[in-house]
Design a protein around this motif. Structure first.
Motif, PDB file in Angstrom:
ATOM      1  N   VAL A  58       0.849  -1.191   0.000  1.00  0.00           N
ATOM      2  CA  VAL A  58       0.000   0.000   0.000  1.00  0.00           C
ATOM      3  C   VAL A  58       0.882   1.237   0.000  1.00  0.00           C
ATOM      4  O   VAL A  58       2.047   1.176   0.394  1.00  0.00           O
ATOM      5  CB  VAL A  58      -0.937   0.033   1.235  1.00  0.00           C
ATOM      6  CG1 VAL A  58      -2.015  -1.031   1.113  1.00  0.00           C
ATOM      7  CG2 VAL A  58      -0.135  -0.140   2.509  1.00  0.00           C
ATOM      8  N   LYS A  86      -6.784   2.898  -6.365  1.00  0.00           N
ATOM      9  CA  LYS A  86      -6.089   2.714  -7.641  1.00  0.00           C
ATOM     10  C   LYS A  86      -4.655   2.267  -7.369  1.00  0.00           C
ATOM     11  O   LYS A  86      -4.153   2.390  -6.261  1.00  0.00           O
ATOM     12  CB  LYS A  86      -6.093   4.022  -8.435  1.00  0.00           C
ATOM     13  CG  LYS A  86      -7.469   4.437  -8.943  1.00  0.00           C
ATOM     14  CD  LYS A  86      -7.355   5.646  -9.848  1.00  0.00           C
ATOM     15  CE  LYS A  86      -8.705   6.183 -10.269  1.00  0.00           C
ATOM     16  NZ  LYS A  86      -9.520   5.205 -11.017  1.00  0.00           N
ATOM     17  N   TYR A  87      -4.005   1.772  -8.419  1.00  0.00           N
ATOM     18  CA  TYR A  87      -2.644   1.262  -8.239  1.00  0.00           C
ATOM     19  C   TYR A  87      -1.605   2.193  -8.859  1.00  0.00           C
ATOM     20  O   TYR A  87      -1.820   2.770  -9.913  1.00  0.00           O
ATOM     21  CB  TYR A  87      -2.529  -0.138  -8.818  1.00  0.00           C
ATOM     22  CG  TYR A  87      -3.206  -1.154  -7.925  1.00  0.00           C
ATOM     23  CD1 TYR A  87      -2.474  -1.823  -6.947  1.00  0.00           C
ATOM     24  CD2 TYR A  87      -4.569  -1.395  -8.030  1.00  0.00           C
ATOM     25  CE1 TYR A  87      -3.096  -2.718  -6.096  1.00  0.00           C
ATOM     26  CE2 TYR A  87      -5.200  -2.295  -7.188  1.00  0.00           C
ATOM     27  CZ  TYR A  87      -4.465  -2.954  -6.227  1.00  0.00           C
ATOM     28  OH  TYR A  87      -5.071  -3.822  -5.379  1.00  0.00           O
ATOM     29  N   ARG A 134      -1.107  -0.241  -3.907  1.00  0.00           N
ATOM     30  CA  ARG A 134      -2.470   0.285  -3.860  1.00  0.00           C
ATOM     31  C   ARG A 134      -2.443   1.601  -3.071  1.00  0.00           C
ATOM     32  O   ARG A 134      -1.927   1.653  -1.951  1.00  0.00           O
ATOM     33  CB  ARG A 134      -3.401  -0.718  -3.178  1.00  0.00           C
ATOM     34  CG  ARG A 134      -4.865  -0.276  -3.164  1.00  0.00           C
ATOM     35  CD  ARG A 134      -5.776  -1.460  -2.844  1.00  0.00           C
ATOM     36  NE  ARG A 134      -5.365  -2.124  -1.618  1.00  0.00           N
ATOM     37  CZ  ARG A 134      -5.805  -1.767  -0.406  1.00  0.00           C
ATOM     38  NH1 ARG A 134      -6.638  -0.780  -0.263  1.00  0.00           N
ATOM     39  NH2 ARG A 134      -5.386  -2.426   0.657  1.00  0.00           N
TER      40      ARG A 134
END
Ligand SMILES: Nc1ncnc2c1ncn2[C@@H]1O[C@H](COP(=O)(O)OP(=O)(O)OP(=O)(O)O)[C@@H](O)[C@H]1O
Ligand SMILES: [Mg+2]
Lengths: 409, 221
Positions: free
Chosen positions: A148, A169-170, A179
């Motif tokens: 993350v 979103k990535y 993420r």
């Protein structure tokens, strides 16, 4: 009386256009430099975003080890911070983060340079980043090594474009997808211990920071005390710890590291014998002295010439009842009028200079502004200038003998 | 009004000593118009400056209005000059950066006066010298005679009891000189102002009450 002084001051300024120009130029230029410098310092060390708890924090940024064969000095290892500093009793929290590192990422096949840094969970509880959306990663997510990321507003705009929300979103960096779980307001790069484009859990790094027992590494720490009263105790406890812990290896026989306030840690080089604080402050003082003293001396000189060529006026004023004190007062008023004119121009120039600096974005995320403190300082400097450059010439000419003054012409 | 006793003035430079005044004793009565004559360098200006407290004698006493002046501080001296004395110089010594009216107001600046009073008194003084139509001019826009009249207005605006004039007509042609002289004579006659004037002009000198001649720092008449 003052009105009369004003009249003659303006008349003299207008008559001696060249002198006036030189004086005004000197004053306004000096003031501009000082104002921009102050604005800069004010922003860099005065702005407390995002570490708003500075007054009860101490920063651990360096360790210096020395022995017969030399010395080494660097930021710290995760092990050192976690194992030794983490065992202290006074700090209620210990934020650990790595220095930012650069890498490249690609958006629509366009290369984008980004900086990322690793942090632990406490870091987010000590720092008060402003989240425009989402939140920071938790201890749980760190322990799970979740991929993350918290990103800055600029990063969001550069990577995703103008869209309202990016949480979930990535974002890809170093061929790893993370993420996005939070977006924070930008931190200027001048707050180099806190700045980054992407913030990641330290556990997701390819290097396992928890392995190894070396003392030196990429990390710095922030210790948070319960209250400001606890800060000295926290500092003492840190020093006691430093005396207690073993040398990292046989090649060293001395270790230095201190828990410091923000300002000190900011300018600290980590080298005990040539303290960064001393160097930086000496540099600033020398710079300010050069920038103010030289023009002041120059102004003194100009003022002497200017006043001396008015010796007939001095003689007349004395003959008709001006005491030396009154004359000193008159010339000081004139000089202060001049310096304030210069000051005014200087303030305008500073605004322009700062606009230009900001628009060029020379330093990422650093937006300079002139606030009232800066202006106040500027005006004080002006007043000081006016007095300083006026007192001596005024005093000298007021001592002039009337007859001599009248004869000179 | 003015009493000089055994005034001596020595100028010392590195190499030479000049005895500019040698034991001068002089009494000037109230309301008197006195002229001082003598060849160049004989000490006339020096004497006048000492009488006007612009310079201090090396020896001797000066009393003005029965008041000893040797112990006055810079501030008291300034005040004394402001209240009692008015000066007129050969080269006018007006302040070129200031308009005529501001030049004339100058002595009043160093007194407790309001801007309004100053303007009124200065205009009045300029009327007396016939220049009330030039108050907004700058000195450089005036002729020599006009400038000297401004200087006279400045000298009389504070109503001093004594006026000291060092060759007031020295830079003027004889017509202009006579005009200035008439103003001074009227001032002396109508207001009772004591006037001491240095001059090179015998005609001017003979219009005054008394003539003092100096030669080489000594009084010869
Ligand atoms: N500041 C001074 N330093 C040295 N000597 C001086 C100074 N002022 C005047 N003297 C000398 O004192 C003497 C008298 O000068 P003073 O100016 O009183 O003469 P004066 O009678 O007014 O002459 P003039 O008619 O040319 O104006 C002169 O010999 C002069 O050289
Ligand atoms: Mg003379």
């Amino acid at each position: 009386m003052l009105k009369n002084y004003f009249k003659i001051a303006i008349a003299v300024l207008r008559r001696r256009k060249f002198f006036t120009f030189i004086s005004l130029f000197g004053i306004s230029f000096t003031l501009t430099i000082l104002l921009v410098l102050t604005a800069f310092l004010d922003k860099v060390v005065g702005d407390s975003y995002p570490d708003r708890k500075r007054d009860r924090s101490l920063y651990v940024t360096h360790l210096q080890e020395s022995g017969k064969d030399g010395q080494s000095s660097s930021t710290l290892s995760y092990y050192f911070l976690n194992h030794f500093v983490g065992s202290l009793k006074t700090p209620v929290k210990l934020g650990i983060s790595s220095g930012y590192e650069g890498t490249n990422t690609y958006v629509n096949n366009k290369k984008l340079a980004v900086n990322y840094k690793y942090t632990n969970a406490d870091y987010w509880e000590i720092m008060e980043y402003d989240f425009t959306e989402g939140k920071a990663f938790s201890k749980q997510q760190i322990d799970n090594a979740d991929k993350v990321a918290v990103i800055s507003e600029d990063m969001k705009r550069d990577y995703f474009g103008d869209i309202p929300s990016v949480v979930g979103k990535y974002i890809e960096a170093d061929n790893v997808k993370y993420r996005v779980i939070g977006v924070v307001k930008n931190v200027p790069i001048t707050s180099y211990n806190l700045y980054s484009d992407i913030y990641l859990p330290y556990t997701v790094s390819k290097t396992d920071f928890t392995k190894g027992k070396g003392y030196l590494g990429d990390f710095t720490g922030v210790m948070l005390a319960k209250s400001t009263d606890d800060v000295p105790r926290m500092r003492d406890e840190y020093d006691a710890m430093m005396r207690r812990i073993p040398m990292e290896s046989k090649q060293f026989n001395k270790m230095y590291s201190h828990a410091q306030s923000y300002i000190r840690s900011y300018v600290e080089t980590g080298n005990e014998s040539s303290s960064g604080v001393t160097i930086v402050f000496t540099a600033i003082v020398i710079f300010v002295l050069l920038v103010t003293v030289l023009p002041t001396l120059n102004l003194v000189n100009i003022n002497i010439t200017r006043i001396m060529e008015r010796s007939s006026e001095i003689g007349v004023r004395k003959a008709f009842g001006a005491s030396s004190g009154t004359l000193v007062y008159q010339f000081l008023v004139e000089n202060i009028i001049l310096t304030f004119l210069g000051g005014l121009i200087g303030v305008v120039l500073s605004f322009i200079a700062i606009q230009v600096l900001n628009s060029f974005r020379l330093i990422p995320n650093l937006v300079l502004s002139i606030n009232f403190t800066v202006l106040g300082i500027g005006l004080l400097v002006c007043f000081f200038f006016g007095l300083l450059s006026g007192v001596y010439p005024a005093w000298r000419m007021s001592k002039l003998n009337v007859v001599t003054a009248l004869k000179a012409q | 009004m003015i009493r000089l006793q055994n005034i001596e003035k020595v100028y010392r430079t590195d190499t030479i000593e000049t005895l500019a005044l040698n034991s001068i004793s002089l009494d000037v009565a109230k309301g008197e118009f006195l002229s001082i004559m003598g060849p160049s360098g004989c000490g006339k200006s020096t004497l006048l400056n000492i009488m006007g407290l612009l310079d201090t004698p090396s020896k001797g006493d000066i009393k003005i209005s029965d008041q000893k002046t040797d112990h006055l501080s810079d501030k008291q001296l300034a005040q004394f000059r402001n209240q009692k004395l008015g000066f007129i110089f050969q080269s006018y010594h007006l302040i070129n950066d200031l308009q005529v009216l501001d030049n004339v107001e100058l002595p009043l600046l160093y007194r407790n006066t309001t801007a309004k009073e100053r303007k009124m008194l200065a205009t009045e003084a300029l009327e007396k010298v016939g220049l009330s139509n030039r108050i907004k001019h700058f000195p450089t826009q005036l002729s020599g005679g006009q400038r000297q009249r401004v200087a006279i207005a400045r000298a009389i605006v504070g109503r001093p009891e004594i006026i000291l004039a060092d060759e007031p007509t020295g830079n003027l042609d004889s017509a202009m000189g006579n005009e200035i002289m008439d103003i001074l004579i009227n001032l002396n006659r109508n207001e009772g102002t004591t006037i001491i004037m240095v001059t090179h002009d015998e005609n001017m000198a003979h219009k005054t009450h008394r003539l003092v001649r100096l030669f080489d720092g000594s009084q010869v008449q």
